[in-house]
Design a protein around this motif. Structure first.
Motif, PDB file in Angstrom:
ATOM      1  N   PRO A 119      43.980  55.545  32.451  1.00 50.78           N
ATOM      2  CA  PRO A 119      45.074  55.858  32.200  1.00 50.78           C
ATOM      3  C   PRO A 119      45.246  57.451  31.844  1.00 50.78           C
ATOM      4  O   PRO A 119      44.175  57.933  31.322  1.00 50.78           O
ATOM      5  CB  PRO A 119      45.536  54.980  30.934  1.00 50.78           C
ATOM      6  N   TYR A 148      52.728  60.046  39.426  1.00 46.46           N
ATOM      7  CA  TYR A 148      52.891  59.221  37.792  1.00 46.46           C
ATOM      8  C   TYR A 148      54.294  58.539  37.735  1.00 46.46           C
ATOM      9  O   TYR A 148      55.137  59.000  38.347  1.00 46.46           O
ATOM     10  CB  TYR A 148      52.790  60.188  36.810  1.00 46.46           C
ATOM     11  N   ARG A 149      53.924  57.297  37.222  1.00 42.61           N
ATOM     12  CA  ARG A 149      55.294  56.373  36.931  1.00 42.61           C
ATOM     13  C   ARG A 149      55.502  56.574  35.272  1.00 42.61           C
ATOM     14  O   ARG A 149      54.602  56.347  34.583  1.00 42.61           O
ATOM     15  CB  ARG A 149      54.951  54.978  37.283  1.00 42.61           C
ATOM     16  N   LYS A 161      55.370  56.068  27.911  1.00 44.24           N
ATOM     17  CA  LYS A 161      54.287  55.504  28.441  1.00 44.24           C
ATOM     18  C   LYS A 161      54.160  55.825  29.868  1.00 44.24           C
ATOM     19  O   LYS A 161      55.025  55.697  30.629  1.00 44.24           O
ATOM     20  CB  LYS A 161      53.753  54.035  28.177  1.00 44.24           C
ATOM     21  N   VAL A 162      52.873  56.217  30.315  1.00 40.63           N
ATOM     22  CA  VAL A 162      52.862  56.789  32.023  1.00 40.63           C
ATOM     23  C   VAL A 162      51.646  56.120  32.467  1.00 40.63           C
ATOM     24  O   VAL A 162      50.427  55.703  31.884  1.00 40.63           O
ATOM     25  CB  VAL A 162      52.666  58.247  31.846  1.00 40.63           C
ATOM     26  N   GLN A 163      51.701  55.778  33.721  1.00 36.18           N
ATOM     27  CA  GLN A 163      50.698  55.152  34.630  1.00 36.18           C
ATOM     28  C   GLN A 163      50.375  55.856  35.843  1.00 36.18           C
ATOM     29  O   GLN A 163      51.457  56.464  36.425  1.00 36.18           O
ATOM     30  CB  GLN A 163      51.220  53.742  35.284  1.00 36.18           C
ATOM     31  N   GLN A 186      46.156  51.626  34.275  1.00 34.44           N
ATOM     32  CA  GLN A 186      46.513  51.058  33.108  1.00 34.44           C
ATOM     33  C   GLN A 186      47.734  52.086  32.514  1.00 34.44           C
ATOM     34  O   GLN A 186      47.322  53.341  32.712  1.00 34.44           O
ATOM     35  CB  GLN A 186      45.746  50.524  32.226  1.00 34.44           C
ATOM     36  N   PHE A 187      48.593  51.486  31.965  1.00 33.62           N
ATOM     37  CA  PHE A 187      49.529  52.541  31.225  1.00 33.62           C
ATOM     38  C   PHE A 187      48.937  53.306  30.139  1.00 33.62           C
ATOM     39  O   PHE A 187      47.902  52.611  29.358  1.00 33.62           O
ATOM     40  CB  PHE A 187      50.697  51.700  30.622  1.00 33.62           C
ATOM     41  N   SER A 188      49.429  54.367  29.683  1.00 35.87           N
ATOM     42  CA  SER A 188      48.822  55.148  28.824  1.00 35.87           C
ATOM     43  C   SER A 188      49.363  54.577  27.393  1.00 35.87           C
ATOM     44  O   SER A 188      50.162  53.585  27.310  1.00 35.87           O
ATOM     45  CB  SER A 188      49.082  56.542  28.793  1.00 35.87           C
ATOM     46  N   GLU A 191      51.484  54.306  24.194  1.00 38.13           N
ATOM     47  CA  GLU A 191      53.008  54.764  24.072  1.00 38.13           C
ATOM     48  C   GLU A 191      53.056  55.759  22.974  1.00 38.13           C
ATOM     49  O   GLU A 191      52.233  55.924  21.920  1.00 38.13           O
ATOM     50  CB  GLU A 191      53.629  53.597  23.294  1.00 38.13           C
TER      51      GLU A 191
END
Length: 544
Positions: A319, A354-355, A393-395, A406-408, A410
């Motif tokens: 992440p 990045y999402r 949160k970022v993926q 994995q997502f970072s 929050e």
């Protein structure tokens, strides 16, 4: 000059590796006919053609094909070939010219195959199509890929295909069973597939009882370019382990690579069942093979199976790091690459995107979760609601390698309150303050002027000179207010001399008063008049 011999037709040249075969058709019914061919080729980068020469191997042949492999030595030049029929002194016209560039019409020949059946598996060694030849059409032997087709030699034939290395092991086979196989060499980058080798058959043996000393379940766990090798140890007694690696390109060579395995630094004679081998990953473009060697206290050893590591495909993306900030009506998102600033490979080789997922963190569970994709490591979110808690949160993901993290964790931040009401209040206050100042300023100015007048009259800033204040024993508090005169008798002046003396005295006294006035600098002519009157009164009393 006339002849009844026909010219050969349908001229074709077949090239397999460096083997050249010329074939043609002849439709004439003539007997005792032979055939001879000539050729020429381009020189000086195709600018000039040589003279026609006899094609060695294709002179006075009686069949409709000939081998002229020894005649061709330049495989990238343009060649012309022609042929004619001959009978004693009679010859046919030359056939049409066949033009070719040998390399572009060549086909890959079958590779060499060696088999060995041992311990329930088949060990196979494949040699390149032109192994041990001085002249080669295919210069780069390492570029060959080998396709294997294997099947059980029984009535129910099921073919199984797989890609193999020049030296490889074929497992997952039934014991005591005859298998047949054939191998094909290919050049994927040139979209060329060669001829299959002759079919080879071999019978498998039974597997020996597995040695418990051998490490099992060897696997690689990699995150953010940090590589760890794990394995299981079934041996109940004391054992130590050596982790070994091999550069992947060595397995592509037909040479024996068994003596080219190297020990991983820091993973020698260890008792743990894991090892960090990140130090050997010096390039991300090549393959690596790893294995574990177990050694018992009795100097007995056993090797695990090899495991292949393709760094960028084996590695998993962790992440990213996220920081958020608020300015006015914008939510700023700062993203750091997975693995931190030290992981250049994550940033340089994966071409990460990045999402960004963000939402209002409120009691309303129906709040919409929004997402946006960005390439940069800095993003912004607009259209925020004041006094609202937003979470982000970022993926990270790589489209080229079909990988995502994995997502970072929050990160939440609250937007500032609505600024319209404070601005209205501030504007109202400033307007009221200006109005008060406009009304109060003239009033204050008028009061100030009245105050100065009263102070000037009743509280002067300076006092009369001492000679005036004490004259005749009378104290004057203000030069502008008349003092109460004492009652005097009315009398008349009889003698003129007295009048002159009085005038002289008055003149002197008047002169003295003017001198005092100059000394003080603050008295008017009214002061002089008051002094003169007092002097006259005194003189009149003395005269009487």
């Amino acid at each position: 000059g006339q002849t009844n011999l026909k010219s050969p037709e349908d001229i074709q040249v077949y090239v397999v590796n460096t083997n050249f075969t010329l074939r043609w058709n002849y439709t004439g019914n003539d007997t005792n006919v032979t055939f001879s061919a000539e050729y020429r080729w381009s020189e000086d980068f195709g600018i000039k053609l040589t003279e026609w020469k006899e094609l060695l191997g294709c002179q006075n042949v009686t069949h409709t094909e000939c081998d002229f492999s020894s005649a061709i030595t330049e495989y990238y030049d343009t060649h012309h070939v022609r042929i004619r029929a001959e009978r004693r002194e009679e010859v046919s016209p030359w056939s049409s010219i066949f033009e070719m560039i040998p390399y572009f019409i060549a086909q890959i020949g079958p590779p060499g195959v060696e088999l060995q059946s041992t311990n329930g598996v088949i060990k196979i060694k494949v040699s390149p199509p032109e192994a041990n030849q001085l002249r080669k059409m295919w210069i780069d032997d390492v570029g060959f890929k080998y396709n294997l087709v294997i099947w059980e030699n029984s009535s129910n034939v099921e073919f199984r295909s797989q890609r193999i290395l020049p030296t490889d092991i074929i497992d997952d086979l039934a014991p005591d069973t005859t298998y047949c196989l054939k191998v094909q060499a290919a050049l994927p980058f040139e979209s060329q597939e060669g001829f299959f080798s002759p079919i080879h058959c071999v019978r498998t043996t039974r597997k020996a009882v597995k040695d418990l000393l051998c490490p099992t379940n060897v696997s690689v766990l990699a995150l953010n370019m940090k590589f760890h090798l794990h394995w299981n140890n079934q041996y109940k007694q004391h054992a130590s382990f050596n982790v070994q690696y091999l550069f992947g390109y060595l397995k592509k060579l037909p040479d024996d690579y068994s003596v080219k395995w190297l020990n991983v630094p820091g993973c020698e004679n260890i008792t743990d069942t894991q090892c960090n081998f990140s130090s050997i990953i010096t390039t991300t473009s090549g393959l690596y093979y790893l294995r574990v060697q177990a050694m018992s206290e009795y100097n007995k050893s056993c090797l695990s199976n090899d495991i292949k590591v393709d760094p960028l495909r084996t590695n998993e993306i962790g992440p990213p790091g996220v920081k958020v900030d608020i300015s006015d009506v914008l939510l700023h998102i700062q993203i750091s690459s997975p693995g931190g600033s030290e992981s250049d490979a994550m940033r340089d080789h994966y071409d990460l995107s990045y999402r960004v997922v963000y939402w209002k963190n409120s009691s309303n569970n129906e709040e919409e979760i929004k997402m946006k994709e960005i390439k940069q490591t800095i993003g912004t979110v607009t259209d925020l609601t004041p006094s609202t808690l937003y979470c982000v949160k970022v993926q990270a993901f790589s489209a080229a390698y079909n990988k995502s993290s994995q997502f970072s964790k929050e990160e939440c931040i609250k937007t500032p309150g609505d600024k319209i009401l404070p601005l209205i209040i501030l504007a109202t206050f400033v307007t009221a303050l200006i109005a008060v100042l406009l009304v109060a300023a003239p009033l204050i100015f008028a009061l100030y002027q009245v105050y100065n007048k009263i102070k000037y009259v009743f509280f002067p800033s300076c006092q009369p000179p001492l000679n005036i204040e004490s004259f005749g024993g009378q104290f004057f508090s203000s030069p502008y207010l008349s003092t109460k005169e004492e009652p005097i008798e009315n009398c008349s002046i009889i003698e003129t001399i007295i009048t002159e003396e009085i005038n002289q005295i008055d003149f002197k006294d008047h002169k003295h008063s003017k001198q005092s006035s100059r000394d003080s600098g603050n008295y008017s002519n009214d002061d002089d008049t008051s002094g003169s009157k007092a002097s006259e009164e005194t003189l009149e009393k003395e005269t009487v």
